[in-house]
Enzyme design. Structure first.
Site, PDB file in Angstrom:
ATOM      1  N   SER A   1      43.635  77.692  19.764  1.00 55.14           N
ATOM      2  CA  SER A   1      42.678  76.910  20.438  1.00 55.14           C
ATOM      3  C   SER A   1      43.380  75.769  21.173  1.00 55.14           C
ATOM      4  CB  SER A   1      41.635  76.214  19.098  1.00 55.14           C
ATOM      5  OG  SER A   1      40.562  75.969  19.519  1.00 55.14           O
TER       6      SER A   1
ATOM      7  N   ASP B   1      37.687  81.695  18.818  1.00 51.70           N
ATOM      8  CA  ASP B   1      38.700  80.688  18.204  1.00 51.70           C
ATOM      9  C   ASP B   1      39.338  81.387  17.235  1.00 51.70           C
ATOM     10  OD1 ASP B   1      40.053  78.235  17.038  1.00 51.70           O
ATOM     11  OD2 ASP B   1      38.775  77.365  18.562  1.00 51.70           O
TER      12      ASP B   1
END
Length: 253
Positions: free
Chosen positions: A44, A156
């Site tokens: 991320s 993610d």
């Protein structure tokens, strides 16, 4: 600290949205002590910083890039049934900063963590387009539209491994440093749907990460309980916090 200089170091930069600014301070402190990173992976927000660093951007240059971040520069509204926003602009920032690069061109071996939202499997991205991989790894589910890479629908990597230490396993390293940005507690009441979705995602990340960070030889975990993951005005402060915390830890080694 001399022990670190004799090691081949793998650095795993965790996810945490705006809290990812901490990573810039971590890199600044490590460089100041001439500690060389032999491989770097990110999840991320960590994927953004890892990509920039692996392609030769100094911590000071990365700082200049991230202090300019605003949500409107990183995302845009979408009519997709899969998410409220698109984060394609993050890929554009990466291309603008380092060019439209492939993983094989990086100065330092690089990898990123994503999650296959169809199967729930961990997906390590270390081939193909770096910008596309960053977009996938930063794609918070429910907020951003999933990204299709190699026939997989990706979001993610924090769901499966927020501090991506396993991403370093096939790299030529013998000492693993993890940077964990998930605070044990946070007191800020969510103010909008984005914050509600992000907090829900974050609780899931928190449950999963306890076992994961045990793999690290060293974990850098600043106290972030007074910060929240969406307020961009904290970026400079977070960079300083990452720097001070890392300096303190490596001084004790």
């Amino acid at each position: 600290m001399s022990s670190l200089k004799n090691k081949k170091i793998g650095l795993a930069l965790g996810g945490g949205a705006v809290l990812g600014a901490v990573h810039v301070g971590v890199l600044k402190a490590l460089e100041e002590k001439n500690i060389k990173i032999n491989a770097i992976c990110g999840t991320s927000a960590g994927a953004i910083v890892a990509a920039l660093y692996a392609f030769g951007k100094s911590p000071t240059e990365i700082e200049k890039i991230v202090v300019e971040f605003e949500w409107k520069k990183l995302s845009s509204l979408t009519l997709s049934k899969y998410g409220i926003l698109s984060n394609e602009k993050i890929g554009e920032i990466i291309k603008l900063s380092i060019g439209d690069k492939k993983f094989k061109d990086s100065n330092i071996p690089l990898g990123m963590m994503a999650t296959d939202i169809t199967t729930g499997e961990k997906v390590i991205l270390d081939k193909g387009s770096v910008a596309d991989a960053v977009v996938a790894s930063t794609c918070i589910p429910g907020i951003f539209i999933p990204v299709e890479i190699g026939g997989r629908f990706l979001v993610d990597g924090g769901i499966v491994e927020n501090v991506p230490l396993s991403c370093l396993k096939n790299k030529d390293v013998d000492y693993l440093i993890g940077v964990d940005l998930v605070p044990e507690r946070s007191y800020k009441k969510p103010e909008n749907v984005i914050e509600v979705l992000y907090n829900s995602f974050n609780f899931l990340v928190k449950i999963n990460k306890k076992a994961q960070t045990k793999e690290a030889d060293l974990t850098i975990k600043p106290d972030l309980s007074e910060y929240n993951a969406v307020d961009m005005s904290q970026i400079k402060e977070l960079i300083d916090l990452g720097y001070e915390e890392t300096k303190k830890i490596i001084k004790e080694l």
